[in-house]
Enzyme design. Structure first.
Site, PDB file in Angstrom:
ATOM      1  N   ASP A 351      23.373 102.601  66.908  1.00  0.00           N
ATOM      2  CA  ASP A 351      24.560 103.080  67.603  1.00  0.00           C
ATOM      3  C   ASP A 351      24.761 104.549  67.259  1.00  0.00           C
ATOM      4  OD1 ASP A 351      25.400 100.901  68.972  1.00  0.00           O
ATOM      5  OD2 ASP A 351      26.878 100.235  67.515  1.00  0.00           O
ATOM      6  N   GLY A 626      27.444 103.867  74.244  1.00  0.00           N
ATOM      7  CA  GLY A 626      28.239 103.654  75.459  1.00  0.00           C
ATOM      8  C   GLY A 626      28.682 104.962  76.074  1.00  0.00           C
TER       9      GLY A 626
END
Length: 999
Positions: A351, A626
């Site tokens: 991430d 994201g």
């Protein structure tokens, strides 16, 4: 209802035959409940305790041991004489080992089931609905909500089902959906349809998802999905469908078990068949059956000798020690086998937010206007140091530090940042860190004010708690905030109305301070602040300011920019209609542009060096986020995942671009890509699957509920310490500091553990090979037993177990992170190494048989028989002239087995000292480089003397004390193994290594 985000709210209501004012009727509720079931996630049907216990006995090695124990019990039952008691020791010890292994296995399985149950913590207890059977809003159990229900949510509520918004009853509605989407800031919602059938959850701004939290506002929505049909429920289904993969180590040990079982079967049958001719020897009373049982016992002893009973315990201990070392480096391992798996990691999918970056928004640039006239606009640009919320940093113009109080524009900019702000900094005394209270963006502005210190506040004497808001407090003492015009999507800004706390010398009155998206705010500006004066904002100046902001937002930095402005003469607050948010844009006009700040979630300072180490170690780092693609690629460049000018075509994809590829193109993309942006949880799982199809060993990080299926699917799931309970439960490893550098340290530790594990597995196996050779030779040559099963168990479990465990403390090789990841299919022992340890094992076997034979033939205290007599000892009787003058009971003496056992133990201690390094000579890497090994060897020898000297142990182990002369012979037979291994190491260094390099 699928794709509710595509339809207008009225169409969704029509689909469920419901009105927003009336809600569902009791009949509709009953029908929906029968059709869709309760609004809850079903509990995981765990395996029963009995099923879990039985699973522990599916391993082939365990089954062989179990069979050996059962056969030993049966044979012990029929023993006669003084061996009746000792015969039960062996099967009891084996059963204790199996029970201990089963207990550990069941305990680990029970822990693994907690991931799915942890999802339930996101289910709210109650919900508020409108139904036709009662006026107004009623509170019901959340599990009773059905699709079609009209649900009301407000600040602080947990959303009870997936809702399609139909009305927002406040200025804005903001939702924290980080558990589901991984977004670090709360999301503003609206009610309009989103005509995009491929929209990801982040883009479904008209939907509220079950389990997420309302951070501000109030709204009404219609339930479109409940229970397993919600996004949270889909994750639960994905997790339940993921079958845990066996780790490379477990697969290797399975394969080793299969090979060993086949070898044991062949050797045991061979020993029994070869001795069929001896079944009726006089030693067995002439009974063929008793002879068959005797050689069957030898075959069982052979099985016990061949199985490294201590291996499971030593591996568990080594892995447990590894987890302790990793914990000191902030990597907490939940699954022991995954410690070793880290060593062959070839891809790390990380991430961005919080792992590669600090997840602490930080202002790194700002500008105010220096000069402005009709033809041009000059800017004062500043850089700000610091990458966390710690209010320490330097403001510089060019290379020179500046005092911000000397710039009137910066004083006003700091005032806007402090007052147009609902967040704060807080010092957490327990953790010893500064933390945000509120939104990340606003906290970055609060931190900026502290770094600027425009009023030169004395900060030296302040405690850290006071320091957190000292400079902001000074500004707030000068101006009082009257009210806030909250952010809205249409105007993309927010503002505060402030009045001076005391009369100003210039008669200055109330002001409105505004912050928001640069294009939107600058469009409503008519002037610009230049120092302490105001100048008209010309089209040229406007374009130059916007060009600078575009440069900051799209270059290598991709900063998130906020424009700051003031309305010097706002309307009186009595004349403003604060209930009508559509009027807010009218009050935020005729603004004066003050400046702009550029912020980012900064990369962790240590990460770039760690990524370089990964590339040196042959590990590919892939960022998965994201965020939008531009921001993601920019961060990749800053970290060294991409070069500064590298073309990212075919190396960076958005989730949508990835979906547009064919399945084969997706596989190839996963092989080359280093950045995936704007992705959903399902993408992560597919990325892992594609990487696994290339036999890559993947480490995947995550912190949200949405990450759990991918964490469970990856070989190494890594959850963040600040992440959700679901992610932590699904992962094999938890990073207590959320830091990418800790992953790299854990990989290095994993490689070191595997290297040490190879050493002690080979050490134990060479011992077992020696024991097998010993028993096989005695059986083939017809010699008396040199080693009995209970002695073999003692050696395998205790005397070998201690040095094997100590080998887990061997220092790692200096170049351990400069080698390519090993293949998970690489055999533990193969080729040349197999020959090496077979050679050592054969020497061990020959030496033990030689020691026992020496006592019979040469020892001054022995019977002085010849080798032919020894080979035919089973034919010994008073009537046999071959054994005239020989007491047949001499063949039951404990001296030969004690000699053999002592040689076996001594050789194994020499082997342990040789195992500090696989190929380096003892002269280069002496044993004292691992002090624990010296302690373990000393303890093993002490335990050996214990069973020789302390009653009743000599009776149990069928041994007796040896004389000094006998110990000299033991050493003479044992020590040459060091020279043999040194010769094999020399060949390995100088010849085998060259051959492997050429290959």
């Amino acid at each position: 209802m699928e794709a509710a985000h595509l339809l207008p709210a009225a169409d969704v209501l029509r689909h469920f035959s419901v009105t927003a004012e009336g809600g569902l009727s009791p009949a509709q509720v009953t029908g929906a409940r029968e059709r869709y079931g309760p609004n809850e996630l079903p509990s995981e049907e765990g395996k029963s305790l009995w099923e879990l216990v039985l699973e522990q006995f599916e391993d082939l090695l365990v089954r062989i041991l179990l069979l050996a124990a059962l056969v030993s019990f049966v044979l012990a039952w029929f023993e006669e004489g003084e061996e009746t008691t000792t015969a039960f020791v062996e099967p009891l010890v084996i059963m204790l080992i199996l029970v201990a292994n089963a207990i550990v296995g069941v305990w680990q399985e029970r822990n693994a089931e907690s991931a799915i149950e942890a999802l339930k913590e996101y289910e709210p207890e109650m919900g508020k609905v409108i139904r036709s059977d009662r006026k107004g809003v009623q509170r019901i159990r959340a599990r009773d909500i059905v699709p079609g229900d009209i649900v009301e949510v407000a600040v602080g509520d947990k959303v009870p089902a997936d809702l399609r918004l139909i009305e927002i009853k406040s200025t804005t509605l903001r939702v924290d959906q980080s558990i589901l989407t991984g977004e670090s800031v709360s999301v503003t919602k609206h009610t309009e349809a989103i005509p995009d059938p491929r929209a990801v959850n982040q883009d479904k701004k008209n939907m509220l998802f079950s389990g997420t939290n309302i951070t501000s506002g109030k709204a009404v929505g219609v339930a479109v999905a409940t229970g397993l049909h919600t996004e949270l429920g889909k994750i639960r289904s994905q997790m339940a469908a993921v079958e845990p993969e066996r780790t490379p180590l477990q697969r290797k040990l399975d394969e080793f078990g299969r090979q060993l079982s086949h070898a044991i079967s062949v050797i045991c049958v061979a020993v029994w068949v070869i001795n069929i001719g001896h079944f009726a020897d006089p030693a067995h009373g002439g009974s063929w059956l008793r002879g068959a049982v005797y050689y069957f016992k030898i075959a069982v002893a052979l099985a016990v000798a061949a199985i490294p009973e201590g291996l499971p315990a030593v591996i568990t201990t080594c892995l447990a020690l590894g987890t302790r070392r990793m914990a000191r480096k902030n990597a907490i391992v939940r699954s022991l086998p995954s410690v070793e798996t880290l060593g062959c990691t070839s891809v790390i999918c990380s991430d961005k937010t919080g792992t590669l970056t600090t997840n602490q928004m930080s202002v790194c640039r700002m500008f105010v206007v220096a000069e402005a006239d009709a033809g041009s606009c000059l800017l004062h640009e500043f850089t700000i140091s610091g990458t966390t919320y710690t209010p320490e940093g330097e403001v510089r113009q060019g290379d020179q530090p500046v005092r911000c109080g000397q710039f009137d524009g910066l004083v006003e900019l700091a005032t806007i940042c402090a007052l147009c702000n609902d967040s704060a900094l807080d010092y957490n005394e327990a953790k010893g860190v500064y933390e945000k209270v509120g939104e990340a963006t606003e906290t970055a502005l609060t931190c900026l004010v502290e770094k600027m210190n425009v009023f030169d506040t004395d900060l030296q004497a302040l405690s850290r708690v006071e320091r957190a808001g000292a400079c902001n407090t000074v500004i707030k003492q000068l101006m009082r905030k009257e009210f806030t015009l909250e952010f809205s999507r249409d105007r993309k800004s927010m503002s505060v109305y402030c009045t001076p706390t005391r009369p100003h010398p210039t008669g200055q009155g109330s002001k409105m301070f505004v912050k928001g998206a640069p294009e939107s705010v600058i469009e409503r500006c008519s002037s610009v602040r230049v120092g302490s004066r105001t100048a008209p904002l010309t089209p040229t100046s406007r374009e130059q300011i916007l060009a600078k902001i575009r440069d900051w937002g799209s270059g290598s930095d991709t900063l998130r920019c906020l424009a700051l402005a003031t309305r010097d003469a706002p309307p009186r607050k009595e004349d403003m209609e604060l209930d009508d948010c559509s009027k807010f844009v009218q009050y935020e006009t005729d603004l004066t542009f003050v400046g702009c700040v550029g912020m980012l979630d900064p990369p962790r300072p240590e990460v770039a060096a760690c990524i370089t180490r990964c590339y040196q170690a042959g590990i590919r780092v892939v960022m998965i986020t994201g965020d939008n693609k531009g921001t993601a690629v920019a961060i990749c460049r800053r970290l060294g995942i991409f070069g500064d000018t590298e073309d990212v075509a075919g190396k960076a994809y958005t989730g949508r671009e990835f979906d547009d590829l064919s399945p084969e193109q997706q596989r190839q993309a996963c092989r080359t890509a280093r950045c995936f942006a704007r992705v959903e949880p399902a993408h992560k799982s597919r990325i892992v699957e594609n990487l696994q199809s290339f036999n890559e060993i993947t480490a995947m990080t995550g912190d949200g509920v949405n990450d759990a299926p991918a964490l469970k699917k990856a070989e190494i799931g890594i959850a963040m310490g600040s992440g959700t309970a679901v992610a932590k439960s699904a992962a094999e490893m938890v990073l207590s500091d959320d830091n990418f550098a800790s992953i790299v340290a854990a990989v290095e530790e994993g490689r070191a553990i595997y290297s040490n594990m190879k050493q002690f597995i080979r050490y134990l196996i060479s011992s077992n090979v020696g024991e097998v050779v010993c028993i096989f030779l005695t059986a083939i040559l017809g010699l008396p037993e040199a080693l009995i099963p209970v002695q073999l168990l003692w050696v395998n479990l205790v005397t070998d177990g201690l040095p094997a465990t100590a080998l887990g403390f061997n220092p790692p090789d200096l170049d351990i992170m400069e080698k390519l990841p090993r293949s998970p299919r690489e055999a533990l022992i193969s080729g040349w190494l197999f020959f090496r340890y077979l050679a050592i094992g054969v020497y061990v076997g020959l030496a033990t048989v030689a020691a026992a034979t020496w006592w019979f033939v040469y020892d001054a205290e022995g019977p002085h028989i010849n080798f032919y007599q020894l080979r035919n000892f089973l034919k010994c009787s008073e009537d046999n002239p071959l054994f005239a003058g020989i007491d047949c009971e001499v063949f039951e003496s404990r001296f030969p087995t004690t000699m053999a056992l002592s040689v076996l133990v001594t050789i194994e201690m020499c082997n342990a000292l040789n195992s500090v390094s696989e190929n380096q000579s003892l002269l280069r890497m002496p044993p004292w480089m691992n002090p624990w090994l010296l302690v373990a060897v000393a303890m093993s020898m002490a335990l050996h003397f214990l069973i020789l000297l302390v009653p009743p142990l000599p009776l149990i182990f069928q041994v007796t004390p040896l004389s000094g002369r006998q110990w000299v012979v033991v050493l003479q037979i044992s020590l040459p193994v060091i020279l043999l291994d040194e010769a094999l190491k020399y060949l390995s260094r100088n010849h085998m290594h060259e051959e492997m390099s050429q290959k």
